[in-house]
Design an enzyme around this catalytic site. Structure first.
Site, PDB file in Angstrom:
ATOM      1  N   TYR A 118     -15.754  -2.685   8.551  1.00 40.67           N
ATOM      2  CA  TYR A 118     -16.377  -1.407   8.237  1.00 40.67           C
ATOM      3  C   TYR A 118     -17.798  -1.374   8.788  1.00 40.67           C
ATOM      4  O   TYR A 118     -18.735  -1.873   8.181  1.00 40.67           O
ATOM      5  CB  TYR A 118     -16.272  -1.118   6.728  1.00 40.67           C
ATOM      6  CG  TYR A 118     -14.871  -0.665   6.443  1.00 40.67           C
ATOM      7  CD1 TYR A 118     -13.813  -1.583   6.541  1.00 40.67           C
ATOM      8  CD2 TYR A 118     -14.570   0.659   6.207  1.00 40.67           C
ATOM      9  CE1 TYR A 118     -12.507  -1.174   6.377  1.00 40.67           C
ATOM     10  CE2 TYR A 118     -13.260   1.070   6.031  1.00 40.67           C
ATOM     11  CZ  TYR A 118     -12.229   0.157   6.112  1.00 40.67           C
ATOM     12  OH  TYR A 118     -10.943   0.570   5.962  1.00 40.67           O
ATOM     13  N   LYS A 175      -5.358 -12.316   8.976  1.00 41.93           N
ATOM     14  CA  LYS A 175      -4.806 -12.294  10.333  1.00 41.93           C
ATOM     15  C   LYS A 175      -5.385 -13.522  11.057  1.00 41.93           C
ATOM     16  O   LYS A 175      -5.971 -13.414  12.147  1.00 41.93           O
ATOM     17  CB  LYS A 175      -5.201 -10.962  11.021  1.00 41.93           C
ATOM     18  CG  LYS A 175      -4.583 -10.721  12.359  1.00 41.93           C
ATOM     19  CD  LYS A 175      -3.143 -10.247  12.299  1.00 41.93           C
ATOM     20  CE  LYS A 175      -2.530 -10.184  13.683  1.00 41.93           C
ATOM     21  NZ  LYS A 175      -1.093  -9.894  13.679  1.00 41.93           N
ATOM     22  N   ASP A 228       0.438  -8.301   8.967  1.00 41.31           N
ATOM     23  CA  ASP A 228       1.557  -7.488   9.460  1.00 41.31           C
ATOM     24  C   ASP A 228       2.857  -7.858   8.759  1.00 41.31           C
ATOM     25  O   ASP A 228       3.628  -6.987   8.332  1.00 41.31           O
ATOM     26  CB  ASP A 228       1.696  -7.573  10.996  1.00 41.31           C
ATOM     27  CG  ASP A 228       1.447  -8.961  11.549  1.00 41.31           C
ATOM     28  OD1 ASP A 228       0.980  -9.828  10.792  1.00 41.31           O
ATOM     29  OD2 ASP A 228       1.719  -9.187  12.738  1.00 41.31           O
ATOM     30  N   ASP A 253      -7.861  -1.869   2.378  1.00 42.43           N
ATOM     31  CA  ASP A 253      -7.868  -0.407   2.359  1.00 42.43           C
ATOM     32  C   ASP A 253      -6.476   0.119   2.708  1.00 42.43           C
ATOM     33  O   ASP A 253      -5.904   0.964   2.020  1.00 42.43           O
ATOM     34  CB  ASP A 253      -8.914   0.066   3.388  1.00 42.43           C
ATOM     35  CG  ASP A 253      -9.238   1.544   3.245  1.00 42.43           C
ATOM     36  OD1 ASP A 253      -8.792   2.161   2.265  1.00 42.43           O
ATOM     37  OD2 ASP A 253      -9.952   2.073   4.115  1.00 42.43           O
ATOM     38  N   ASP A 293      -3.210   1.652   0.026  1.00 39.20           N
ATOM     39  CA  ASP A 293      -2.595   2.986   0.092  1.00 39.20           C
ATOM     40  C   ASP A 293      -1.077   2.838   0.072  1.00 39.20           C
ATOM     41  O   ASP A 293      -0.368   3.620  -0.549  1.00 39.20           O
ATOM     42  CB  ASP A 293      -3.010   3.720   1.378  1.00 39.20           C
ATOM     43  CG  ASP A 293      -4.151   4.701   1.130  1.00 39.20           C
ATOM     44  OD1 ASP A 293      -4.914   4.477   0.164  1.00 39.20           O
ATOM     45  OD2 ASP A 293      -4.280   5.686   1.890  1.00 39.20           O
TER      46      ASP A 293
HETATM   47  P1  ATP Z   1      -9.427  12.082   3.692  1.00 35.77           P
HETATM   48  O1  ATP Z   1      -9.727  12.614   5.053  1.00 35.77           O
HETATM   49  O2  ATP Z   1     -10.478  12.465   2.690  1.00 35.77           O
HETATM   50  O3  ATP Z   1      -9.078  10.620   3.674  1.00 35.77           O
HETATM   51  P2  ATP Z   1      -6.580  12.689   3.725  1.00 35.77           P
HETATM   52  O4  ATP Z   1      -5.806  13.908   3.309  1.00 35.77           O
HETATM   53  O5  ATP Z   1      -6.577  12.287   5.141  1.00 35.77           O
HETATM   54  O6  ATP Z   1      -8.099  12.860   3.187  1.00 35.77           O
HETATM   55  P3  ATP Z   1      -5.736  11.265   1.431  1.00 35.77           P
HETATM   56  O7  ATP Z   1      -6.598  12.129   0.616  1.00 35.77           O
HETATM   57  O8  ATP Z   1      -5.808   9.814   1.173  1.00 35.77           O
HETATM   58  O9  ATP Z   1      -6.024  11.430   2.960  1.00 35.77           O
HETATM   59  O10 ATP Z   1      -4.276  11.805   1.180  1.00 35.77           O
HETATM   60  C1  ATP Z   1      -3.133  11.724   1.997  1.00 35.77           C
HETATM   61  C2  ATP Z   1      -2.075  12.663   1.392  1.00 35.77           C
HETATM   62  O11 ATP Z   1      -1.634  12.165   0.119  1.00 35.77           O
HETATM   63  C3  ATP Z   1      -2.653  14.047   1.086  1.00 35.77           C
HETATM   64  O12 ATP Z   1      -2.466  14.878   2.179  1.00 35.77           O
HETATM   65  C4  ATP Z   1      -1.872  14.516  -0.119  1.00 35.77           C
HETATM   66  O13 ATP Z   1      -0.728  15.201   0.278  1.00 35.77           O
HETATM   67  C5  ATP Z   1      -1.485  13.218  -0.826  1.00 35.77           C
HETATM   68  N1  ATP Z   1      -2.375  12.965  -1.978  1.00 35.77           N
HETATM   69  C6  ATP Z   1      -3.529  12.251  -1.985  1.00 35.77           C
HETATM   70  N2  ATP Z   1      -4.083  12.248  -3.188  1.00 35.77           N
HETATM   71  C7  ATP Z   1      -3.273  12.961  -3.996  1.00 35.77           C
HETATM   72  C8  ATP Z   1      -3.309  13.346  -5.374  1.00 35.77           C
HETATM   73  N3  ATP Z   1      -4.296  12.962  -6.190  1.00 35.77           N
HETATM   74  N4  ATP Z   1      -2.303  14.099  -5.851  1.00 35.77           N
HETATM   75  C9  ATP Z   1      -1.291  14.487  -5.061  1.00 35.77           C
HETATM   76  N5  ATP Z   1      -1.190  14.172  -3.758  1.00 35.77           N
HETATM   77  C10 ATP Z   1      -2.172  13.421  -3.219  1.00 35.77           C
END
Ligand code: ATP
Length: 353
Positions: free
Chosen positions: A130, A183, A216, A240, A244
């Site tokens: 980062y 890694k 991986d 990170d 997810d």
């Molecule tokens: P950012 O650019 O802020 O990282 P992002 O949309 O690229 O935003 P995330 O916010 O991590 O990335 O979310 C990815 C997808 O997961 C979103 O488009 C949404 O559909 C779903 N998501 C994320 N958080 C929630 C939540 N609290 N409730 C429901 N769906 C969610």
């Protein structure tokens, strides 16, 4: 306990409003005396003060007992010289919040494609790949020519040691199994040092079983059999990404709570981002932030030896479980309630605790 509340961008304001409502009702019911103070950061602060975060805000956070930070539009903040500082990085670095703990588990009523599991990712938070937190000032990502970019990764003995210790301490409260993710076959020196130090720290925890996986391969193992894992310790970027995945495997990113903790300060923050695609529609799942708030109360209870906060955190977790069992949840996990209605349901059920 004074908590600074920063709603954030995207789905932040709506999910943080519900989280504040939850904290107030928990505080009233259990007599915790929690005081919430709302502040701004991100886009609103940029418009108002010319910077996404301010030194005054940092002082206020330092004087409080905890911070709840809503999701931020980090992608929009590109130029620090224009005040566009990534608030999440700012607090992680300024408050030295080196351990990002991201638990993920399945719930009986939430559909998933995997067997039941319960694990926690312990992600180093202050260095790694980062670029925004790797150097004293400036950024460790450089545009060498229009076609060449260099991004530096920093790994230090001190940061490896403290994140390893955080992971083993956590494992002692869980199933006593630590998996080191790395890694080291490619990043031989940096990740080599990371594994060696994790194993050395592990020698002080003889009851804890240790194994390690290349990142991986780990992705495949986690998708195939997440129930094999308990506490996963890894460097910043791998943690990170991996967290997810584990949040989504548990049913939704909206269940991904997390705590950023250091020696002195802590910040609750959802594992996901600002989800602009669903912002303002009253459909975002507030559980990620509510579970993060519970982690913050637990941290405060441990730090100040006040068991009532630890019990409050456990009660919040149980109430979330109950709402999920009853199907009183948002649509991402199979319900049909809006964000606000989930908050009202929480308050109604918590009143019976
Ligand atoms: P950012 O650019 O802020 O990282 P992002 O949309 O690229 O935003 P995330 O916010 O991590 O990335 O979310 C990815 C997808 O997961 C979103 O488009 C949404 O559909 C779903 N998501 C994320 N958080 C929630 C939540 N609290 N409730 C429901 N769906 C969610």
């Amino acid at each position: 306990m004074k908590i600074i509340i920063i709603p954030g961008d995207g789905i932040g304001p709506e999910t943080m409003a519900v989280t504040s409502q939850v904290l107030e009702s928990v505080s009233n019911k259990l007599n915790l005396g929690i005081e919430l103070e709302q502040e701004t950061a991100g886009h609103i602060s940029l418009q108002k003060y010319g910077s996404t975060v301010t030194p005054t805000l940092l002082e206020k956070v330092k004087a409080a007992n905890g911070l709840m930070l809503g999701p931020m539009s980090t992608y929009d903040f590109k130029d620090e010289s224009k005040g566009e500082i990534n608030p999440s990085k700012f607090f992680r670095k300024e408050l030295d919040l080196f351990a990002n703990i991201r638990p993920a588990r399945t719930y009986p009523k939430v559909p998933t494609c995997v067997k039941p599991f319960d694990l926690a990712v312990v992600r180093e938070n202050t260095e790694g790949f980062y670029a925004d937190r790797n150097v004293e000032s400036g950024n460790s990502e450089m545009l060498i020519t229009q076609d060449v970019v260099i991004s530096l990764r920093r790994i230090t003995r001190q940061c490896c040691e403290r994140i390893a210790k955080a992971a083993f301490d956590l494992a002692m409260t869980r199933k006593k199994h630590v998996t080191i993710v790395h890694k080291a076959n490619v990043l031989k020196i940096g990740d080599g040092m990371f594994i060696d130090i994790c194993k050395q720290v592990g020698e002080h925890y003889p009851e804890v079983q240790i194994d390690d996986f290349i990142v991986d391969a780990m992705m495949a193992h986690v998708v195939r059999a997440p129930e094999r894992f308990d506490t996963i310790v890894t460097t910043n970027m791998f943690g990170d990404i991996l967290s997810d995945l584990t949040a989504e495997l548990s049913g939704s990113l909206g269940l991904g709570g997390s705590l950023n903790a250091g020696e002195q300060y802590a910040m609750g923050q959802a594992a996901h981002g600002s989800a602009p695609d669903i912002a303002g529609k009253d459909i975002a799942n507030p559980f990620s932030l509510i579970l993060s708030a519970a982690m913050l109360l637990n941290w405060h209870g441990q730090k100040t030896r006040q068991p009532q906060f630890i019990k409050a955190a456990q009660a919040i977790d149980r109430c979330v479980d109950q709402l999920i069992d009853l199907g009183e949840v948002t649509r991402d996990i199979g319900g049909n309630l809006g964000t606000k209605a989930v908050g009202d349901s929480f308050v109604k059920h918590f009143a019976k605790y």
